[in-house]
Every structure is written in C-alpha cells, then in structure tokens.
Design an enzyme around this catalytic site. Structure first.
Site, PDB file in Angstrom:
ATOM      1  N   PRO A 147       0.818  -1.218   0.000  1.00  0.00           N
ATOM      2  CA  PRO A 147       0.000   0.000   0.000  1.00  0.00           C
ATOM      3  C   PRO A 147       0.855   1.273   0.000  1.00  0.00           C
ATOM      4  O   PRO A 147       1.816   1.376   0.748  1.00  0.00           O
ATOM      5  CB  PRO A 147      -0.803  -0.109   1.300  1.00  0.00           C
ATOM      6  CG  PRO A 147      -0.672  -1.528   1.741  1.00  0.00           C
ATOM      7  CD  PRO A 147       0.617  -2.026   1.191  1.00  0.00           C
ATOM      8  N   GLU A 148       0.485   2.214  -0.864  1.00  0.00           N
ATOM      9  CA  GLU A 148       1.142   3.518  -0.915  1.00  0.00           C
ATOM     10  C   GLU A 148       0.106   4.567  -0.525  1.00  0.00           C
ATOM     11  O   GLU A 148      -0.993   4.228  -0.091  1.00  0.00           O
ATOM     12  CB  GLU A 148       1.709   3.773  -2.319  1.00  0.00           C
ATOM     13  CG  GLU A 148       2.717   2.711  -2.751  1.00  0.00           C
ATOM     14  CD  GLU A 148       3.310   2.968  -4.133  1.00  0.00           C
ATOM     15  OE1 GLU A 148       3.360   4.130  -4.572  1.00  0.00           O
ATOM     16  OE2 GLU A 148       3.726   1.995  -4.778  1.00  0.00           O
TER      17      GLU A 148
END
Ligand code: ZN
Length: 300
Positions: A2-3
């Site tokens: 996840p960014e």
C-alpha cells in the site's frame, strides 16, 4: 504494497465509519508486528471515542479523545476491515480486534507482519521517531518545482530513488514513482540533481495528479491491499507502465522496459521517457523522407 492512495482510501472510509464511535476494547494477538508489540493498546484506548482519522504519507493516525493517537502503518500486507455486524468466524493473521460500544468491529489483519500498530500521546505524534523523519505529504502540501529542485540540488541519486525517499516526500512508493515519471516524460535513471526546474515542475504536477487519479479508484491492488470492506482497488487497469514490462506503451506503442534500481523494479517507456533509443526531434530536412524502421533506429 500500500502507498499513499491506498492508505488515503482506507483513511476516508475510517473517517466516515468510525469517527465518533467509542472503543469498548481492543484484543491483540500478542504477536510482534514490525519491531513493536502492541501490548498495552487496550489499556490506552479502552473507553475512548475516536475523534479524527488523519494520515501522513503511508501512516494512519487515529486520534482518540483525551490525547491518545493510534499509529498504524499497513506495511506489506496490513488491512483494516470494518464490520458493522462482525462475522462469527475470525480470519487468519488477525492482530487486533477493536470492539466498539455499538457492536461494530474493526479488525487489523496482517499476514506478513510488517505493519505497525501502537498508541502514542497525540501531543507527541510529530516528534515520534517514525513520523519525525518524514517529508511533507504531497496531498496536504503539494510539491512545487522550485521546492523539489532545491531538495534535489547536487544529488547523485536517481530521480526514481528521490521520489521513493520518504524523508523528501512521504507516501510515494514504487508503483506511483514509476507512473508519475512516465506521465512527466522523465527517464527514471537520471540523476535527481540534474533535472531542470521546469522538469521538476512537471514531476510535481504529475505526482499529485497520479495520486489523485488512483484515490478516485480506491488505489491499486496487486495482492494484499483491500479497502475497509475487503474490496480491491481498481486503479490497476489504468497503470501506464508499472508491472507492464514487454507490453506496448499506451502512448507510443514502444515496449515497456523493466530495470532494477536499488533492488526495486522500475518500469518505463524508453521512447516517451527520453532514455537510450528515444526518438530525436525530426530535423526539418528529414521531413518527407522515408521514416526509419524501428530496426534501423536502434534498440527500443
Ligand atoms: Zn511511450
């Protein structure tokens, strides 16, 4: 992994569904997540209402009343899952189970255990060692060409490495660094210190644009990431270069290349992003002549 867009998607959902709820208890697995065992979490959170859900880079900050903030990082595979009526069967790799006064539950699931979950005093959040080192969040403080050029001055680091460095810009990871550089037409191998200010202006604009576009589709799911409801993000089919090695560039048809920079994959279009094999501007004298075949024009 996840960014920023994935974490922001989760933040918005949490904000909508758990703000105002009172925590009845938090049951923790006791297993160590990244370096930190969330023991004592229940004692610090129990009985407190959730007042706000903030984010800085890839960190979620869940503010509880009376000065306690729960700090969460999804790591490689962390998920927050919300159940207004929790199912009878638990899921594997459940490391925290937040029970609210109204019967709803919020679960933190993390198969690979690179995530973070701990409570800190709200007043000390900014000085927390994990957060104090982070650069500005590009959604709250949009970068400017001049600002990026100043930060990058004299750096031999690649522009891709620069965008990944959380101390300079918080929240951009491998997917959106590759995507932003393709949108900006910049070769990811160029030295950060060598970009012109006009080029940084385009990078600054495209970083924000790609993050916004990804948030609008709830982010990108390759494996682990899910929204609060367990759904995948749908930005994956919009990706221009990331994970598309050998496939045609959506702009020019050239095959997308994959290279490794600092042990991480970078994807780029050798034509659009001006590296070796980039088409030279056509000299006026050559217009009207037979165009060079791809073979004759060199490696693509
Ligand atoms: Zn291209």
């Amino acid at each position: 992994v996840p960014e920023l867009p994935e974490v922001e998607t989760v933040r918005r959902m949490l904000e909508r569904h758990v703000t105002g709820l009172r925590i009845a208890s938090i049951a923790v697995s006791g297993a160590a997540l990244r370096g930190v065992v969330p023991r004592g979490l229940d004692a610090r959170a129990r009985g407190r209402r959730i007042e706000a859900v903030r984010r800085h880079g890839k960190y979620l900050l869940i503010d509880l009343e009376r000065g306690v903030t729960v700090l969460s990082h999804l790591g490689m595979s962390g998920r927050w899952l919300f159940h207004s009526r929790p199912p009878a069967d638990a899921v594997p790799h459940l490391h925290a189970r937040v029970r609210f006064g109204n019967g709803a539950e919020l679960w933190f699931q993390d198969a690979r255990r690179f995530g973070t979950l701990r409570a800190v005093a709200t007043a000390r959040v900014a000085r927390d060692p994990s957060l104090a080192i982070l650069g500005p969040d590009p959604l709250r403080e949009p970068p400017t060409g001049a600002g990026l050029a100043e930060t990058a001055r004299g750096l031999r680091l690649s522009v891709k490495g620069f965008l990944l460095d959380q101390r300079r810009l918080a929240g951009v990871g491998n997917i959106y660094a590759s995507e932003a550089l393709h949108r900006a037409g910049i070769d990811p191998r160029r030295r950060a210190g060598a970009l012109r200010i006009e080029e940084w202006e385009v990078v600054a604009r495209e970083v924000v644009a790609v993050l916004d576009a990804a948030i609008a589709r709830m982010g990108t799911t390759f494996r682990a990431y899910r929204t609060l409801w367990g759904e995948p993000g749908t930005y994956g089919d919009q990706l221009l270069v990331y994970d598309r090695a050998g496939e045609p560039c959506r702009r020019c048809g050239t095959r997308i290349r994959r290279i490794v920079q600092s042990q991480r994959s970078t994807f780029f279009c050798p034509s659009c992003q001006g590296g070796r094999g980039a088409p030279r501007p056509t000299p006026a004298a050559a217009i009207g002549r037979k165009p060079l075949s791809r073979k004759a024009s060199g490696k693509a």
